[in-house]
Design a protein around this motif. Structure first.
Motif, PDB file in Angstrom:
ATOM      1  N   ASP A 184     -34.984  39.983  14.219  1.00 22.11           N
ATOM      2  CA  ASP A 184     -36.013  40.768  14.535  1.00 22.11           C
ATOM      3  C   ASP A 184     -35.603  42.154  16.183  1.00 22.11           C
ATOM      4  OD1 ASP A 184     -38.129  39.258  13.409  1.00 22.11           O
ATOM      5  OD2 ASP A 184     -38.354  37.923  14.807  1.00 22.11           O
ATOM      6  N   ASP A 185     -34.874  41.576  16.110  1.00 25.03           N
ATOM      7  CA  ASP A 185     -34.220  42.995  17.192  1.00 25.03           C
ATOM      8  C   ASP A 185     -33.339  43.619  16.823  1.00 25.03           C
ATOM      9  OD1 ASP A 185     -35.392  41.085  19.431  1.00 25.03           O
ATOM     10  OD2 ASP A 185     -33.632  40.219  19.960  1.00 25.03           O
ATOM     11  N   ALA A 186     -33.129  43.707  15.620  1.00 23.73           N
ATOM     12  CA  ALA A 186     -32.334  44.766  14.933  1.00 23.73           C
ATOM     13  C   ALA A 186     -32.746  46.518  14.623  1.00 23.73           C
ATOM     14  CB  ALA A 186     -31.674  44.096  13.611  1.00 23.73           C
ATOM     15  N   ILE A 187     -34.045  45.670  14.191  1.00 21.01           N
ATOM     16  CA  ILE A 187     -34.626  47.149  13.791  1.00 21.01           C
ATOM     17  C   ILE A 187     -36.179  46.812  15.295  1.00 21.01           C
ATOM     18  CG2 ILE A 187     -35.958  48.779  12.455  1.00 21.01           C
ATOM     19  CD1 ILE A 187     -34.218  47.140  10.598  1.00 21.01           C
ATOM     20  N   LYS A 188     -35.353  48.470  15.583  1.00 20.96           N
ATOM     21  CA  LYS A 188     -37.346  48.571  16.724  1.00 20.96           C
ATOM     22  C   LYS A 188     -37.834  49.308  15.841  1.00 20.96           C
ATOM     23  CE  LYS A 188     -38.282  50.177  21.477  1.00 20.96           C
ATOM     24  NZ  LYS A 188     -37.455  50.378  22.753  1.00 20.96           N
ATOM     25  N   THR A 189     -39.835  48.590  15.987  1.00 19.49           N
ATOM     26  CA  THR A 189     -40.378  49.458  15.355  1.00 19.49           C
ATOM     27  C   THR A 189     -41.016  50.670  16.932  1.00 19.49           C
ATOM     28  OG1 THR A 189     -40.979  48.151  13.954  1.00 19.49           O
ATOM     29  CG2 THR A 189     -42.648  50.000  14.844  1.00 19.49           C
ATOM     30  N   PHE A 190     -41.484  52.132  17.135  1.00 22.71           N
ATOM     31  CA  PHE A 190     -41.643  52.830  17.933  1.00 22.71           C
ATOM     32  C   PHE A 190     -42.962  53.743  16.961  1.00 22.71           C
ATOM     33  CE2 PHE A 190     -37.378  53.395  19.135  1.00 22.71           C
ATOM     34  CZ  PHE A 190     -37.520  52.981  20.034  1.00 22.71           C
ATOM     35  N   SER A 191     -43.759  53.050  17.694  1.00 24.30           N
ATOM     36  CA  SER A 191     -45.814  53.389  17.150  1.00 24.30           C
ATOM     37  C   SER A 191     -45.658  55.027  17.157  1.00 24.30           C
ATOM     38  CB  SER A 191     -46.865  52.242  18.316  1.00 24.30           C
ATOM     39  OG  SER A 191     -47.872  52.594  17.752  1.00 24.30           O
ATOM     40  N   LYS A 192     -46.092  55.234  15.597  1.00 20.02           N
ATOM     41  CA  LYS A 192     -46.527  56.331  15.021  1.00 20.02           C
ATOM     42  C   LYS A 192     -45.425  56.668  15.424  1.00 20.02           C
ATOM     43  CE  LYS A 192     -51.168  56.298  16.680  1.00 20.02           C
ATOM     44  NZ  LYS A 192     -52.124  55.674  15.967  1.00 20.02           N
ATOM     45  N   LYS A 193     -44.107  56.825  14.920  1.00 25.21           N
ATOM     46  CA  LYS A 193     -42.766  57.308  14.774  1.00 25.21           C
ATOM     47  C   LYS A 193     -42.456  56.730  14.134  1.00 25.21           C
ATOM     48  CE  LYS A 193     -42.404  59.483  19.920  1.00 25.21           C
ATOM     49  NZ  LYS A 193     -41.898  59.195  21.153  1.00 25.21           N
ATOM     50  N   GLY A 194     -41.429  55.545  13.919  1.00 17.75           N
ATOM     51  CA  GLY A 194     -41.176  55.273  13.367  1.00 17.75           C
ATOM     52  C   GLY A 194     -40.567  54.101  13.475  1.00 17.75           C
ATOM     53  N   TYR A 195     -38.717  53.785  12.815  1.00 18.58           N
ATOM     54  CA  TYR A 195     -38.266  52.591  13.297  1.00 18.58           C
ATOM     55  C   TYR A 195     -36.407  53.107  13.567  1.00 18.58           C
ATOM     56  CZ  TYR A 195     -41.798  50.487  10.263  1.00 18.58           C
ATOM     57  OH  TYR A 195     -43.079  50.224   9.784  1.00 18.58           O
ATOM     58  N   GLN A 196     -35.719  51.681  13.917  1.00 15.39           N
ATOM     59  CA  GLN A 196     -34.944  52.788  14.780  1.00 15.39           C
ATOM     60  C   GLN A 196     -34.245  51.656  14.941  1.00 15.39           C
ATOM     61  OE1 GLN A 196     -34.158  53.357  19.003  1.00 15.39           O
ATOM     62  NE2 GLN A 196     -32.843  54.873  18.187  1.00 15.39           N
ATOM     63  N   TRP A 197     -32.185  51.381  14.081  1.00 13.03           N
ATOM     64  CA  TRP A 197     -31.445  50.603  14.409  1.00 13.03           C
ATOM     65  C   TRP A 197     -30.994  50.392  15.564  1.00 13.03           C
ATOM     66  CZ3 TRP A 197     -30.687  46.706  11.062  1.00 13.03           C
ATOM     67  CH2 TRP A 197     -29.105  45.997  10.811  1.00 13.03           C
ATOM     68  N   GLN A 198     -31.029  49.025  16.550  1.00 17.06           N
ATOM     69  CA  GLN A 198     -30.505  48.513  17.451  1.00 17.06           C
ATOM     70  C   GLN A 198     -29.259  48.662  18.054  1.00 17.06           C
ATOM     71  OE1 GLN A 198     -33.418  49.313  20.346  1.00 17.06           O
ATOM     72  NE2 GLN A 198     -33.408  50.689  18.773  1.00 17.06           N
ATOM     73  N   LEU A 199     -28.548  47.109  16.350  1.00 18.24           N
ATOM     74  CA  LEU A 199     -27.324  46.524  17.255  1.00 18.24           C
ATOM     75  C   LEU A 199     -26.022  47.881  17.289  1.00 18.24           C
ATOM     76  CD1 LEU A 199     -27.737  43.628  14.944  1.00 18.24           C
ATOM     77  CD2 LEU A 199     -28.732  43.741  17.049  1.00 18.24           C
ATOM     78  N   PRO A 200     -25.135  47.316  17.554  1.00 17.57           N
ATOM     79  CA  PRO A 200     -23.879  48.715  18.486  1.00 17.57           C
ATOM     80  C   PRO A 200     -23.630  48.436  16.320  1.00 17.57           C
ATOM     81  CG  PRO A 200     -24.020  46.744  19.909  1.00 17.57           C
ATOM     82  CD  PRO A 200     -24.830  46.152  18.392  1.00 17.57           C
ATOM     83  N   VAL A 201     -22.691  50.006  15.981  1.00 21.78           N
ATOM     84  CA  VAL A 201     -22.353  49.521  14.947  1.00 21.78           C
ATOM     85  C   VAL A 201     -21.140  50.670  15.037  1.00 21.78           C
ATOM     86  CG1 VAL A 201     -22.224  50.988  12.822  1.00 21.78           C
ATOM     87  CG2 VAL A 201     -24.346  50.532  14.150  1.00 21.78           C
ATOM     88  N   GLN A 202     -20.046  50.144  14.347  1.00 25.01           N
ATOM     89  CA  GLN A 202     -18.707  50.731  14.526  1.00 25.01           C
ATOM     90  C   GLN A 202     -18.096  50.860  13.275  1.00 25.01           C
ATOM     91  OE1 GLN A 202     -16.350  48.656  17.550  1.00 25.01           O
ATOM     92  NE2 GLN A 202     -15.995  46.907  16.127  1.00 25.01           N
TER      93      GLN A 202
END
Length: 155
Positions: free
Chosen positions: A78-96
């Motif tokens: 559940d922590d992989a993608i964060k929901t921003f109310s009325k804005k959208g979604y953002q990836w949360q896990l470190p990527v390389q």
């Protein structure tokens, strides 16, 4: 481009997901959404941007975005993608970026054709990435991958 996060590797070009070297079955649309998130993980993507990228030129409901976000959260937590109310979604896990894996043929399996060897007319050189693969395991491995994909689709 291949990107890594946690124990996963994602091939953005082929939409292929693997975990610790084992291929994970993922449907096309969630894979496209994952590719979108991973290519710019700091960006907050609106539903409209997601719809435009994953379902271009198609009229679909916003519900498909929720379903595919849910599918990715089920895979990565559940922590992989964060929901921003009325804005959208953002990836949360470190990527390389993924380090290229260089494999050497085993000593017991000689390279069937040196890279500098001339190729006779009408014959084909074995692609470099397949040299040294144990071909006797290819059919059972393919059957296993297909079986896992079928089970994942039925779940």
């Amino acid at each position: 481009m291949k990107l890594t996060f946690q124990d996963f590797e994602f091939d953005c070009q082929n939409l292929a997901l693997s975990k610790q070297g084992r291929k994970i079955g993922i449907k096309e649309k969630p894979a496209m959404l994952l590719g979108l998130f991973l290519t710019d993980p700091q960006k907050i993507y609106s539903k409209a941007e997601i719809l435009e990228h994953v379902w271009p030129g198609r009229t679909v409901t916003e519900q498909v975005v929720f379903q595919n976000i849910g599918h990715l959260r089920a895979l990565f937590g559940d922590d992989a993608i964060k929901t921003f109310s009325k804005k959208g979604y953002q990836w949360q896990l470190p990527v390389q970026p993924s380090e290229p894996v260089v494999t050497q043929p085993e000593a017991s399996e000689p390279n069937p054709l040196p890279a500098s060897a001339p190729v006779a007319a009408g014959s084909e050189q074995v692609p470099e990435e397949t040299q040294g693969l144990p071909w006797k395991w290819l059919a059972p491995l393919a059957a296993l991958i297909i079986g896992v994909a079928v089970v994942a689709l039925m779940a």
